[in-house]
Design an enzyme around this catalytic site. Structure first.
Site, PDB file in Angstrom:
ATOM      1  CB  SER A 102      -0.860   0.066   1.266  1.00 28.36           C
ATOM      2  OG  SER A 102      -1.697  -1.015   1.348  1.00 28.36           O
ATOM      3  CG  HIS A 139      -2.660  -0.621  -3.725  1.00 28.14           C
ATOM      4  ND1 HIS A 139      -3.249   0.595  -3.534  1.00 28.14           N
ATOM      5  CD2 HIS A 139      -2.639  -1.225  -2.510  1.00 28.14           C
ATOM      6  CE1 HIS A 139      -3.562   0.736  -2.260  1.00 28.14           C
ATOM      7  NE2 HIS A 139      -3.203  -0.357  -1.613  1.00 28.14           N
ATOM      8  CD  GLU A 159      -4.268   3.017  -6.402  1.00 30.06           C
ATOM      9  OE1 GLU A 159      -4.822   4.114  -6.245  1.00 30.06           O
ATOM     10  OE2 GLU A 159      -3.418   2.590  -5.601  1.00 30.06           O
ATOM     11  CG  ASN A 200      -4.293   4.343   0.156  1.00 34.92           C
ATOM     12  OD1 ASN A 200      -5.507   4.422   0.344  1.00 34.92           O
ATOM     13  ND2 ASN A 200      -3.623   3.213   0.299  1.00 34.92           N
TER      14      ASN A 200
HETATM   15  N1  LIG Z   1      -5.462  -4.688   4.736  1.00 32.51           N
HETATM   16  C1  LIG Z   1      -5.625  -3.705   3.859  1.00 32.51           C
HETATM   17  O1  LIG Z   1      -6.525  -2.873   3.958  1.00 32.51           O
HETATM   18  C2  LIG Z   1      -4.703  -3.627   2.669  1.00 32.51           C
HETATM   19  C3  LIG Z   1      -5.161  -3.002   1.501  1.00 32.51           C
HETATM   20  C4  LIG Z   1      -4.318  -2.951   0.381  1.00 32.51           C
HETATM   21  C5  LIG Z   1      -3.054  -3.491   0.460  1.00 32.51           C
HETATM   22  N2  LIG Z   1      -2.628  -4.082   1.613  1.00 32.51           N
HETATM   23  C6  LIG Z   1      -1.274  -4.643   1.641  1.00 32.51           C
HETATM   24  O2  LIG Z   1      -1.354  -6.049   1.465  1.00 32.51           O
HETATM   25  C7  LIG Z   1      -0.281  -6.673   2.174  1.00 32.51           C
HETATM   26  C8  LIG Z   1      -0.866  -7.699   3.133  1.00 32.51           C
HETATM   27  O3  LIG Z   1      -1.752  -7.050   4.011  1.00 32.51           O
HETATM   28  P1  LIG Z   1      -2.852  -7.862   4.852  1.00 32.51           P
HETATM   29  O4  LIG Z   1      -3.746  -6.846   5.433  1.00 32.51           O
HETATM   30  O5  LIG Z   1      -3.395  -8.964   4.031  1.00 32.51           O
HETATM   31  O6  LIG Z   1      -1.940  -8.465   6.005  1.00 32.51           O
HETATM   32  P2  LIG Z   1      -2.245  -9.746   6.916  1.00 32.51           P
HETATM   33  O7  LIG Z   1      -1.411  -9.567   8.143  1.00 32.51           O
HETATM   34  O8  LIG Z   1      -3.690  -9.991   7.053  1.00 32.51           O
HETATM   35  O9  LIG Z   1      -1.639 -10.957   6.032  1.00 32.51           O
HETATM   36  C9  LIG Z   1      -0.279 -11.139   5.798  1.00 32.51           C
HETATM   37  C10 LIG Z   1      -0.081 -12.657   5.721  1.00 32.51           C
HETATM   38  O10 LIG Z   1       1.197 -12.924   5.162  1.00 32.51           O
HETATM   39  C11 LIG Z   1       1.724 -14.057   5.826  1.00 32.51           C
HETATM   40  N3  LIG Z   1       3.164 -14.026   5.589  1.00 32.51           N
HETATM   41  C12 LIG Z   1       4.098 -13.238   6.166  1.00 32.51           C
HETATM   42  N4  LIG Z   1       5.320 -13.492   5.634  1.00 32.51           N
HETATM   43  C13 LIG Z   1       5.131 -14.452   4.689  1.00 32.51           C
HETATM   44  C14 LIG Z   1       5.979 -15.130   3.775  1.00 32.51           C
HETATM   45  N5  LIG Z   1       7.287 -14.857   3.703  1.00 32.51           N
HETATM   46  N6  LIG Z   1       5.420 -16.050   2.956  1.00 32.51           N
HETATM   47  C15 LIG Z   1       4.108 -16.317   2.999  1.00 32.51           C
HETATM   48  N7  LIG Z   1       3.251 -15.716   3.847  1.00 32.51           N
HETATM   49  C16 LIG Z   1       3.759 -14.795   4.669  1.00 32.51           C
HETATM   50  C17 LIG Z   1       1.287 -13.912   7.262  1.00 32.51           C
HETATM   51  O11 LIG Z   1       1.291 -15.174   7.922  1.00 32.51           O
HETATM   52  C18 LIG Z   1      -0.116 -13.344   7.096  1.00 32.51           C
HETATM   53  O12 LIG Z   1      -1.101 -14.341   7.054  1.00 32.51           O
HETATM   54  C19 LIG Z   1       0.501  -5.558   2.831  1.00 32.51           C
HETATM   55  O13 LIG Z   1       1.569  -5.180   2.011  1.00 32.51           O
HETATM   56  C20 LIG Z   1      -0.521  -4.437   2.930  1.00 32.51           C
HETATM   57  O14 LIG Z   1       0.057  -3.154   2.968  1.00 32.51           O
HETATM   58  C21 LIG Z   1      -3.423  -4.182   2.713  1.00 32.51           C
END
Ligand SMILES: NC(=O)c1ccc[n+]([C@@H]2O[C@H](COP(=O)([O-])OP(=O)(O)OC[C@H]3O[C@@H](n4cnc5c(N)ncnc54)[C@H](O)[C@@H]3O)[C@@H](O)[C@H]2O)c1
Length: 283
Positions: free
Chosen positions: A119, A140, A152, A190
């Site tokens: 993000s 994204h 995006e 964002n």
């Molecule tokens: N939550 C949101 O609103 C949102 C929106 C857009 C983008 N994002 C981006 O998406 C990404 C993930 O966010 P999220 O909210 O899903 O986080 P989350 O914490 O829900 O999920 C992350 C997952 O990745 C796993 N993980 C960590 N390291 C790993 C690896 N090396 N291999 C495999 N799995 C691994 C963790 O166990 C966890 O289940 C981030 O970069 C975040 O910025 C999040």
């Protein structure tokens, strides 16, 4: 490139949603989590979501079952060797992402597209961990990925045209509305929304308006579908503070910095909907 197989790394809130979109679109998908148990939990969440769609009559049972059969799970990155596109959705920290992309470069085919769902981090800095940054692109998605239409497609400094267009076409194929942009802090939505929501929260104190009245004001005076306080509660106050801090760090623009009130709420565990309490109280 025609995408036949997608890899998703990290099956948390975002990764599981992205994997669901891919299997629903008929694409074989392999998801990687750090433990088999976390992978199974993600599979259950996806299964539950698709079952609800069948119950609502939005999806045939056989289509649901076919979609679930297209999802495979792994804890090993080697399973990505035959993927056309790999989408990373692990923790929002630069070093783990850079390490992962260096490993993906070693394992994946040279023509595979490597995408990050970051993000607020720089796609260019993630790409620089590889010796083939031309195939690294940002995809994204917005939360929840299965429901929010936008993706995006982010062009980093050295992204080449073909991988960029492959990512764009994949976004369309899985039912999203993609837009193209360059790799700048916060990308498009964002970059606009985070400082705007921060302004809204500052107005709570400046104008001594209640969260309810502020939300009513923005809905009825500005045509917002949801008030800013309700939106920050939905996004998660911790998530919003984290994104604001990341954008502030990059731009040094005061409006990006998280308002003190939000930081205090985050520190107190008032995280919005997910904790049952934020600006509003939830059952
Ligand atoms: N939550 C949101 O609103 C949102 C929106 C857009 C983008 N994002 C981006 O998406 C990404 C993930 O966010 P999220 O909210 O899903 O986080 P989350 O914490 O829900 O999920 C992350 C997952 O990745 C796993 N993980 C960590 N390291 C790993 C690896 N090396 N291999 C495999 N799995 C691994 C963790 O166990 C966890 O289940 C981030 O970069 C975040 O910025 C999040």
């Amino acid at each position: 490139m025609e995408v036949r197989k997608v890899g998703v790394v990290g099956l948390g809130a975002m990764g599981a949603g992205i994997a669901q979109l891919c299997v629903e679109a008929g694409i074989d998908t392999v998801g990687r989590e750090v433990t088999a148990d976390l992978g199974e939990q993600a599979r259950d969440r996806i299964g539950h979501f698709l079952t609800r769609k069948t119950e609502k009559g939005q999806l045939e049972q056989s289509v649901r079952d076919d979609a679930m059969n297209r999802l495979s799970l792994t804890t090993e990155l080697d399973a990505f060797a035959d993927c056309d596109v790999v989408i990373e959705a692990i923790v929002e920290e630069l070093e783990p992402k850079r390490q992962l992309f260096a490993e993906l470069e070693r394992i994946c085919r040279p023509d595979a597209v490597l995408a990050t769902n970051t993000s607020a981090l720089s796609v260019t800095e993630i790409a620089a961990a590889t010796s083939s940054p031309g195939r690294v692109v940002g995809m994204h998605f917005f939360n929840p990925a299965p429901l929010m239409p936008l993706v995006e497609i982010v062009r980093a400094e050295l992204t080449e045209d073909e991988p960029f267009e492959t990512a764009f076409a994949l976004g369309e194929r899985i039912g999203k509305t993609p837009i193209r942009c360059h790799d700048t802090p916060g990308f498009v939505v964002n970059r606009v929304l985070i400082p705007l929501l921060n302004d809204c929260i500052r107005v709570l104190d400046e104008a001594r308006v209640s969260p309810e009245d502020l939300d009513t004001g923005m809905k009825n005076g500005a045509g917002w579908p949801m008030g800013p306080c309700a939106l920050v509660d939905l996004v998660g106050i911790d998530v919003h503070v984290h994104a604001s801090e990341a954008l502030y760090e990059k731009t040094r623009e005061q409006r990006m910095a998280p308002p003190a009130r939000l930081v205090a709420m985050r520190n107190a565990g008032l995280l919005g909907r997910k904790s049952g309490r934020g600006f509003y109280t939830y059952d």
